[in-house]
Design a protein around this motif. Structure first.
Motif, PDB file in Angstrom:
ATOM      1  N   LEU A 185       1.478  -1.262   0.131  1.00 30.14           N
ATOM      2  CA  LEU A 185       0.007  -0.406   0.309  1.00 30.14           C
ATOM      3  C   LEU A 185       0.628   1.464  -0.117  1.00 30.14           C
ATOM      4  O   LEU A 185       0.551   1.937  -0.813  1.00 30.14           O
ATOM      5  CB  LEU A 185      -0.972   0.120   0.939  1.00 30.14           C
ATOM      6  CG  LEU A 185      -1.745  -1.186   0.704  1.00 30.14           C
ATOM      7  CD1 LEU A 185      -2.783  -1.558   1.955  1.00 30.14           C
ATOM      8  CD2 LEU A 185      -3.363  -0.549  -0.232  1.00 30.14           C
ATOM      9  N   GLU A 186       2.020   1.356   0.859  1.00 30.98           N
ATOM     10  CA  GLU A 186       3.463   2.301   1.144  1.00 30.98           C
ATOM     11  C   GLU A 186       3.652   2.527  -0.800  1.00 30.98           C
ATOM     12  O   GLU A 186       3.330   3.440  -1.199  1.00 30.98           O
ATOM     13  CB  GLU A 186       4.283   2.020   1.626  1.00 30.98           C
ATOM     14  CG  GLU A 186       3.815   2.156   2.937  1.00 30.98           C
ATOM     15  CD  GLU A 186       4.471   1.813   4.257  1.00 30.98           C
ATOM     16  OE1 GLU A 186       5.707   1.706   4.004  1.00 30.98           O
ATOM     17  OE2 GLU A 186       4.343   1.783   5.063  1.00 30.98           O
ATOM     18  N   LEU A 187       3.897   1.684  -1.776  1.00 34.49           N
ATOM     19  CA  LEU A 187       3.976   1.298  -2.573  1.00 34.49           C
ATOM     20  C   LEU A 187       3.808   2.123  -4.304  1.00 34.49           C
ATOM     21  O   LEU A 187       3.628   3.321  -4.696  1.00 34.49           O
ATOM     22  CB  LEU A 187       4.712   0.424  -3.279  1.00 34.49           C
ATOM     23  CG  LEU A 187       5.088   0.010  -4.748  1.00 34.49           C
ATOM     24  CD1 LEU A 187       6.757   1.179  -5.072  1.00 34.49           C
ATOM     25  CD2 LEU A 187       5.406  -1.475  -5.011  1.00 34.49           C
ATOM     26  N   ALA A 188       1.919   1.590  -3.333  1.00 35.56           N
ATOM     27  CA  ALA A 188       0.680   2.406  -4.025  1.00 35.56           C
ATOM     28  C   ALA A 188       0.719   4.024  -3.534  1.00 35.56           C
ATOM     29  O   ALA A 188       0.578   4.931  -5.021  1.00 35.56           O
ATOM     30  CB  ALA A 188      -0.973   1.497  -3.568  1.00 35.56           C
ATOM     31  N   LEU A 189       0.780   4.050  -2.861  1.00 40.66           N
ATOM     32  CA  LEU A 189       0.079   6.225  -2.364  1.00 40.66           C
ATOM     33  C   LEU A 189       1.691   6.317  -3.213  1.00 40.66           C
ATOM     34  O   LEU A 189       1.847   7.622  -3.464  1.00 40.66           O
ATOM     35  CB  LEU A 189       1.043   5.628  -1.339  1.00 40.66           C
ATOM     36  CG  LEU A 189      -0.429   5.438  -0.356  1.00 40.66           C
ATOM     37  CD1 LEU A 189       0.018   5.944   1.596  1.00 40.66           C
ATOM     38  CD2 LEU A 189      -1.598   6.340  -0.775  1.00 40.66           C
ATOM     39  N   GLU A 190       2.417   5.539  -3.187  1.00 39.08           N
ATOM     40  CA  GLU A 190       4.148   6.663  -3.967  1.00 39.08           C
ATOM     41  C   GLU A 190       4.029   7.276  -5.696  1.00 39.08           C
ATOM     42  O   GLU A 190       4.288   7.431  -6.085  1.00 39.08           O
ATOM     43  CB  GLU A 190       5.606   5.740  -3.500  1.00 39.08           C
ATOM     44  CG  GLU A 190       5.943   5.922  -2.736  1.00 39.08           C
ATOM     45  CD  GLU A 190       7.234   4.751  -2.523  1.00 39.08           C
ATOM     46  OE1 GLU A 190       7.925   4.467  -3.763  1.00 39.08           O
ATOM     47  OE2 GLU A 190       7.577   4.225  -1.417  1.00 39.08           O
ATOM     48  N   GLU A 191       3.212   5.529  -6.017  1.00 37.21           N
ATOM     49  CA  GLU A 191       1.870   6.324  -7.492  1.00 37.21           C
ATOM     50  C   GLU A 191       1.548   6.812  -7.532  1.00 37.21           C
ATOM     51  O   GLU A 191       1.600   7.397  -8.319  1.00 37.21           O
ATOM     52  CB  GLU A 191       2.356   4.834  -7.526  1.00 37.21           C
ATOM     53  CG  GLU A 191       1.808   4.317  -9.695  1.00 37.21           C
ATOM     54  CD  GLU A 191       3.084   4.896 -10.715  1.00 37.21           C
ATOM     55  OE1 GLU A 191       2.267   4.992 -11.087  1.00 37.21           O
ATOM     56  OE2 GLU A 191       3.815   4.613  -9.926  1.00 37.21           O
ATOM     57  N   ILE A 192       0.646   6.942  -6.437  1.00 42.08           N
ATOM     58  CA  ILE A 192      -0.096   7.835  -6.618  1.00 42.08           C
ATOM     59  C   ILE A 192       0.417   9.198  -6.186  1.00 42.08           C
ATOM     60  O   ILE A 192       0.147  10.047  -7.373  1.00 42.08           O
ATOM     61  CB  ILE A 192      -1.341   8.114  -5.235  1.00 42.08           C
ATOM     62  CG1 ILE A 192      -2.267   6.571  -6.071  1.00 42.08           C
ATOM     63  CG2 ILE A 192      -2.419   9.092  -5.624  1.00 42.08           C
ATOM     64  CD1 ILE A 192      -3.003   5.720  -4.568  1.00 42.08           C
ATOM     65  N   GLY A 193       0.920   9.876  -5.557  1.00 47.50           N
ATOM     66  CA  GLY A 193       1.826  11.036  -5.620  1.00 47.50           C
ATOM     67  C   GLY A 193       2.602  11.107  -7.219  1.00 47.50           C
ATOM     68  O   GLY A 193       2.397  12.633  -7.276  1.00 47.50           O
ATOM     69  N   ARG A 194       2.866  10.296  -7.660  1.00 48.61           N
ATOM     70  CA  ARG A 194       3.584  10.654  -9.175  1.00 48.61           C
ATOM     71  C   ARG A 194       2.526  11.062  -9.564  1.00 48.61           C
ATOM     72  O   ARG A 194       3.056  12.173 -10.432  1.00 48.61           O
ATOM     73  CB  ARG A 194       4.814   9.704  -9.097  1.00 48.61           C
ATOM     74  CG  ARG A 194       5.690  10.097  -9.046  1.00 48.61           C
ATOM     75  CD  ARG A 194       6.749   8.641  -9.262  1.00 48.61           C
ATOM     76  NE  ARG A 194       6.007   7.075  -9.451  1.00 48.61           N
ATOM     77  CZ  ARG A 194       6.262   5.855  -8.128  1.00 48.61           C
ATOM     78  NH1 ARG A 194       7.342   6.694  -7.313  1.00 48.61           N
ATOM     79  NH2 ARG A 194       6.574   4.871  -8.420  1.00 48.61           N
ATOM     80  N   LEU A 195       1.510   9.822  -9.491  1.00 46.98           N
ATOM     81  CA  LEU A 195       0.534  11.084 -11.107  1.00 46.98           C
ATOM     82  C   LEU A 195      -0.512  12.321 -10.271  1.00 46.98           C
ATOM     83  O   LEU A 195      -0.637  12.222 -11.677  1.00 46.98           O
ATOM     84  CB  LEU A 195      -0.364   9.284 -10.254  1.00 46.98           C
ATOM     85  CG  LEU A 195      -0.124   8.370 -11.331  1.00 46.98           C
ATOM     86  CD1 LEU A 195      -1.304   7.124 -10.812  1.00 46.98           C
ATOM     87  CD2 LEU A 195      -0.217   7.524 -12.801  1.00 46.98           C
ATOM     88  N   GLN A 196      -0.037  12.352  -9.194  1.00 46.79           N
ATOM     89  CA  GLN A 196      -0.475  14.099  -8.945  1.00 46.79           C
ATOM     90  C   GLN A 196       0.158  15.335  -9.205  1.00 46.79           C
ATOM     91  O   GLN A 196      -0.290  16.146  -9.090  1.00 46.79           O
ATOM     92  CB  GLN A 196      -1.198  13.427  -7.475  1.00 46.79           C
ATOM     93  CG  GLN A 196      -2.315  12.588  -7.534  1.00 46.79           C
ATOM     94  CD  GLN A 196      -2.818  12.529  -5.747  1.00 46.79           C
ATOM     95  OE1 GLN A 196      -2.472  12.675  -5.256  1.00 46.79           O
ATOM     96  NE2 GLN A 196      -4.577  12.244  -5.918  1.00 46.79           N
ATOM     97  N   GLN A 197       1.540  14.585  -9.155  1.00 49.56           N
ATOM     98  CA  GLN A 197       1.919  15.706  -9.760  1.00 49.56           C
ATOM     99  C   GLN A 197       2.477  16.738 -10.908  1.00 49.56           C
ATOM    100  O   GLN A 197       2.026  15.678 -11.999  1.00 49.56           O
ATOM    101  CB  GLN A 197       3.727  14.945  -9.648  1.00 49.56           C
ATOM    102  CG  GLN A 197       4.401  14.823  -7.925  1.00 49.56           C
ATOM    103  CD  GLN A 197       5.490  14.186  -8.421  1.00 49.56           C
ATOM    104  OE1 GLN A 197       5.833  14.271  -9.196  1.00 49.56           O
ATOM    105  NE2 GLN A 197       6.063  13.396  -6.450  1.00 49.56           N
TER     106      GLN A 197
END
Length: 164
Positions: free
Chosen positions: A152-164
Motif C-alpha cells: 500500500l505504501e508503494l501504491a501511495l508513492e505511485e499515486i503521488g507521482r500521478l498527482q504531480q
C-alpha cells in the motif's frame, strides 16, 4: 502525466497449457510469478462466462466483489483483467488498493497500470504477482501485515507521482 516506462508483464514462469511451473521455488509463492494469461483483458461476456463457470464449480471465493476494469477490448468494450478470477487472489487487498486510488481521485486505469508494472521493491515482480501471493524471498520473509503495508505504501508513492 502518465508514466509508461516499466509497464511490463511479469516473468513467464507458468505454462499456459495448465502444466506445472517451468521453474521450481523452494516455497510455493517464492521466486515465481503469475502466468501471462492473468494479464489478459477479457471482454464483459468472457469475464461473465468464466465467472459463471467458477460459481458452477462451487468456487465462490473466486468471485470478484467489484471487478476492476482495465482497458478497452476491441473497438467498443471494456476489459476485465483475468487475474481477478484466480483462486489465489487476495481479494481484500485488491479492494483496499482500488479504494486507495479512488480516495485520491485516481482513475481505475491507473490501478491497472500499477498492477502490471514491475516494482523494484517487490523484487521486480508486479502488483498482480503480489496479489496472487508470488513473492521474492525478501518479501516472503515479511509478515503478511508488513507485506500488505509495504504494498500500500508503494501504491501511495505511485499515486503521488500521478498527482504531480
Amino acid at each position: 502525466m502518465r508514466r509508461t516506462s516499466n509497464r511490463q508483464i511479469g516473468p513467464c514462469l507458468f505454462r499456459l497449457s495448465g502444466g506445472g511451473p517451468m521453474t521450481h521455488a523452494v516455497n510455493h509463492g517464492v521466486d515465481e510469478a503469475a502466468s501471462p494469461a492473468c494479464y489478459v483483458p477479457l471482454s464483459f461476456a468472457e469475464f461473465k462466462e468464466r465467472l459463471v463457470r467458477l460459481q458452477a464449480g462451487g468456487n465462490q471465493s473466486g468471485r470478484p466483489q467489484v471487478p476492476l476494469v482495465s482497458a478497452r477490448v476491441g473497438l467498443n468494450g471494456e476489459g476485465y483483467p483475468a487475474f481477478q478470477l484466480d483462486k489465489r487472489l487476495n481479494q481484500p487487498m485488491l479492494l483496499e488498493l482500488c479504494e486507495l486510488f479512488k480516495l485520491h481521485q485516481t482513475a481505475d486505469i491507473f490501478v491497472w497500470d500499477f498492477l502490471r508494472t514491475r516494482h523494484k521493491s517487490l523484487g521486480g515482480f508486479t502488483g498482480v504477482d503480489f496479489l496472487l501471493d508470488f513473492f521474492t524471498p525478501a518479501v516472503a520473509a515479511m509478515s503478511k501485515g508488513e507485506r500488505e503495508q509495504h504494498f500500500l505504501e508503494l501504491a501511495l508513492e505511485e499515486i503521488g507521482r500521478l498527482q504531480q
